[in-house]
Write an enzyme that holds these catalytic residues in place. Structure first.
Site, PDB file in Angstrom:
ATOM      1  N   LYS A  14      35.126  -1.006  58.966  1.00  0.00           N
ATOM      2  CA  LYS A  14      34.484   0.306  59.140  1.00  0.00           C
ATOM      3  C   LYS A  14      34.509   1.110  57.837  1.00  0.00           C
ATOM      4  O   LYS A  14      33.515   1.724  57.482  1.00  0.00           O
ATOM      5  CB  LYS A  14      35.194   1.112  60.243  1.00  0.00           C
ATOM      6  CG  LYS A  14      35.136   0.449  61.612  1.00  0.00           C
ATOM      7  CD  LYS A  14      35.669   1.364  62.702  1.00  0.00           C
ATOM      8  CE  LYS A  14      37.159   1.634  62.598  1.00  0.00           C
ATOM      9  NZ  LYS A  14      38.020   0.494  62.964  1.00  0.00           N
ATOM     10  N   ARG A  89      38.396   7.413  69.844  1.00  0.00           N
ATOM     11  CA  ARG A  89      39.196   6.228  70.140  1.00  0.00           C
ATOM     12  C   ARG A  89      39.620   6.175  71.600  1.00  0.00           C
ATOM     13  O   ARG A  89      40.270   5.226  72.013  1.00  0.00           O
ATOM     14  CB  ARG A  89      40.449   6.264  69.281  1.00  0.00           C
ATOM     15  CG  ARG A  89      40.518   5.197  68.183  1.00  0.00           C
ATOM     16  CD  ARG A  89      41.806   5.484  67.426  1.00  0.00           C
ATOM     17  NE  ARG A  89      42.243   4.434  66.573  1.00  0.00           N
ATOM     18  CZ  ARG A  89      41.963   4.332  65.282  1.00  0.00           C
ATOM     19  NH1 ARG A  89      41.152   5.179  64.718  1.00  0.00           N
ATOM     20  NH2 ARG A  89      42.505   3.368  64.559  1.00  0.00           N
ATOM     21  N   ARG A 128      44.928  -6.805  53.503  1.00  0.00           N
ATOM     22  CA  ARG A 128      44.825  -5.412  53.079  1.00  0.00           C
ATOM     23  C   ARG A 128      46.220  -4.824  52.853  1.00  0.00           C
ATOM     24  O   ARG A 128      46.425  -4.028  51.944  1.00  0.00           O
ATOM     25  CB  ARG A 128      44.058  -4.611  54.147  1.00  0.00           C
ATOM     26  CG  ARG A 128      43.846  -3.147  53.780  1.00  0.00           C
ATOM     27  CD  ARG A 128      42.914  -2.438  54.737  1.00  0.00           C
ATOM     28  NE  ARG A 128      43.510  -2.232  56.044  1.00  0.00           N
ATOM     29  CZ  ARG A 128      42.879  -1.688  57.091  1.00  0.00           C
ATOM     30  NH1 ARG A 128      41.624  -1.336  56.974  1.00  0.00           N
ATOM     31  NH2 ARG A 128      43.491  -1.528  58.245  1.00  0.00           N
ATOM     32  N   ARG A 134      49.716   0.767  53.142  1.00  0.00           N
ATOM     33  CA  ARG A 134      49.845   1.287  54.506  1.00  0.00           C
ATOM     34  C   ARG A 134      50.917   0.504  55.254  1.00  0.00           C
ATOM     35  O   ARG A 134      50.803  -0.697  55.433  1.00  0.00           O
ATOM     36  CB  ARG A 134      48.500   1.167  55.240  1.00  0.00           C
ATOM     37  CG  ARG A 134      47.533   2.253  54.875  1.00  0.00           C
ATOM     38  CD  ARG A 134      46.205   2.083  55.560  1.00  0.00           C
ATOM     39  NE  ARG A 134      46.310   1.971  57.011  1.00  0.00           N
ATOM     40  CZ  ARG A 134      45.255   1.973  57.829  1.00  0.00           C
ATOM     41  NH1 ARG A 134      44.044   2.070  57.328  1.00  0.00           N
ATOM     42  NH2 ARG A 134      45.418   1.880  59.126  1.00  0.00           N
ATOM     43  N   ARG A 146      48.404  -2.213  67.384  1.00  0.00           N
ATOM     44  CA  ARG A 146      47.114  -1.557  67.144  1.00  0.00           C
ATOM     45  C   ARG A 146      45.974  -2.303  67.832  1.00  0.00           C
ATOM     46  O   ARG A 146      45.065  -1.680  68.382  1.00  0.00           O
ATOM     47  CB  ARG A 146      46.862  -1.437  65.648  1.00  0.00           C
ATOM     48  CG  ARG A 146      47.635  -0.252  65.052  1.00  0.00           C
ATOM     49  CD  ARG A 146      47.927  -0.456  63.598  1.00  0.00           C
ATOM     50  NE  ARG A 146      46.737  -0.461  62.772  1.00  0.00           N
ATOM     51  CZ  ARG A 146      46.664  -1.059  61.594  1.00  0.00           C
ATOM     52  NH1 ARG A 146      47.718  -1.721  61.116  1.00  0.00           N
ATOM     53  NH2 ARG A 146      45.570  -1.009  60.882  1.00  0.00           N
TER      54      ARG A 146
HETATM   55  P1  ADP Z   1      42.592   1.249  61.494  1.00  0.00           P
HETATM   56  O1  ADP Z   1      42.446   0.836  60.084  1.00  0.00           O
HETATM   57  O2  ADP Z   1      43.666   0.532  62.212  1.00  0.00           O
HETATM   58  O3  ADP Z   1      41.281   1.293  62.229  1.00  0.00           O
HETATM   59  P2  ADP Z   1      42.787   4.154  61.037  1.00  0.00           P
HETATM   60  O4  ADP Z   1      42.923   4.228  59.579  1.00  0.00           O
HETATM   61  O5  ADP Z   1      41.478   4.574  61.631  1.00  0.00           O
HETATM   62  O6  ADP Z   1      43.192   2.700  61.544  1.00  0.00           O
HETATM   63  O7  ADP Z   1      43.950   5.002  61.758  1.00  0.00           O
HETATM   64  C1  ADP Z   1      45.313   4.757  61.488  1.00  0.00           C
HETATM   65  C2  ADP Z   1      46.199   5.399  62.570  1.00  0.00           C
HETATM   66  O8  ADP Z   1      45.894   6.807  62.690  1.00  0.00           O
HETATM   67  C3  ADP Z   1      45.995   4.859  63.988  1.00  0.00           C
HETATM   68  O9  ADP Z   1      46.740   3.685  64.232  1.00  0.00           O
HETATM   69  C4  ADP Z   1      46.453   6.069  64.838  1.00  0.00           C
HETATM   70  O10 ADP Z   1      47.860   6.157  64.900  1.00  0.00           O
HETATM   71  C5  ADP Z   1      45.949   7.253  64.052  1.00  0.00           C
HETATM   72  N1  ADP Z   1      44.590   7.639  64.488  1.00  0.00           N
HETATM   73  C6  ADP Z   1      43.462   7.584  63.733  1.00  0.00           C
HETATM   74  N2  ADP Z   1      42.396   8.015  64.424  1.00  0.00           N
HETATM   75  C7  ADP Z   1      42.841   8.338  65.666  1.00  0.00           C
HETATM   76  C8  ADP Z   1      42.221   8.831  66.842  1.00  0.00           C
HETATM   77  N3  ADP Z   1      40.893   9.063  66.899  1.00  0.00           N
HETATM   78  N4  ADP Z   1      42.994   9.036  67.940  1.00  0.00           N
HETATM   79  C9  ADP Z   1      44.302   8.816  67.902  1.00  0.00           C
HETATM   80  N5  ADP Z   1      44.957   8.345  66.827  1.00  0.00           N
HETATM   81  C10 ADP Z   1      44.245   8.107  65.712  1.00  0.00           C
END
Ligand code: ADP
Length: 190
Positions: A14, A89, A128, A134, A146
């Site tokens: 994404k 989400r 990554r 991260r 996740r």
């Molecule tokens: P990924 O790369 O796993 O898609 P993101 O970078 O989008 O993850 O988000 C990292 C973390 O931030 C998530 O695992 C969650 O804890 C929190 N987070 C991000 N967006 C949301 C959301 N819309 N609702 C709840 N938690 C979120």
């Protein structure tokens, strides 16, 4: 305005595709993950609150996320539209987003969902993790959490948009350019 929800499991690509979409269509990027990481880095109250959820790979509570998005929308007055990345989400977040869009006199144009098989996702996230810094990318059990949270809580969000006739699925495996071409075709059809 064009408002896109870019959807897919962790590691689906994404972030990579968002960058290309923003450049071509001049949209405003709204990544809740990036916003939380920014708050975390700056040590704000919101960052401190979000940290414990993020570190475990769990979702930050809906009302916290929705408040943050509302804020960002209110503080971005002149834009061609938004690309929502990592949000909504949960179905509750999707419902809240519809209300926020309405409040701002606009609507979601569509959801673009990137499909990637689970084994490939895990491989990409591990890779990554070597460079992203991260912590949630570096631990097998956090990666598992996740993906499980995605399957249990986030996947129903695709059904939410499908019911509105707004869902387009794209194969997320292939070259970055090839995937972007398919995404562009969808956006051009809005
Ligand atoms: P990924 O790369 O796993 O898609 P993101 O970078 O989008 O993850 O988000 C990292 C973390 O931030 C998530 O695992 C969650 O804890 C929190 N987070 C991000 N967006 C949301 C959301 N819309 N609702 C709840 N938690 C979120």
């Amino acid at each position: 305005m064009v408002n896109i929800v870019l959807f897919g499991p962790p590691g689906a690509g994404k972030g990579t595709q968002s960058e290309k979409i923003i450049e071509k269509y001049k949209l405003t990027h709204l990544s809740t993950g990036d916003l939380f990481r920014k708050h975390l880095g700056e040590g704000t109250d919101l960052g401190k609150l979000a940290r414990k959820y993020m570190d475990e790979g769990r979702l930050v509570p809906d009302e916290v996320v929705i408040g943050m998005v509302d804020d960002k929308l209110a503080n971005t007055p002149d834009t061609n539209g938004f690309i929502f990345d990592g949000f909504p989400r949960t179905v509750a977040q999707a419902e809240a987003l519809d209300k926020l869009m309405e409040k701002n006199g606009t609507q979601i144009s569509g959801m673009i969902a990137l499909d990637v098989a689970e084994e490939i996702l895990k491989e990409r996230i591990r890779e990554r993790g070597k460079t992203s810094g991260r912590t949630d990318d570096q631990d097998e059990s956090k990666i598992e959490t996740r993906i499980k949270v995605y399957l249990d809580e986030t996947l129903p969000v695709a059904t939410y948009y499908e019911k509105q006739g707004k869902l387009s699925r794209i194969n997320g495996v292939g070259t970055i350019e090839g995937i972007f071409e398919n995404i562009s075709k969808v956006i051009d059809s809005y």
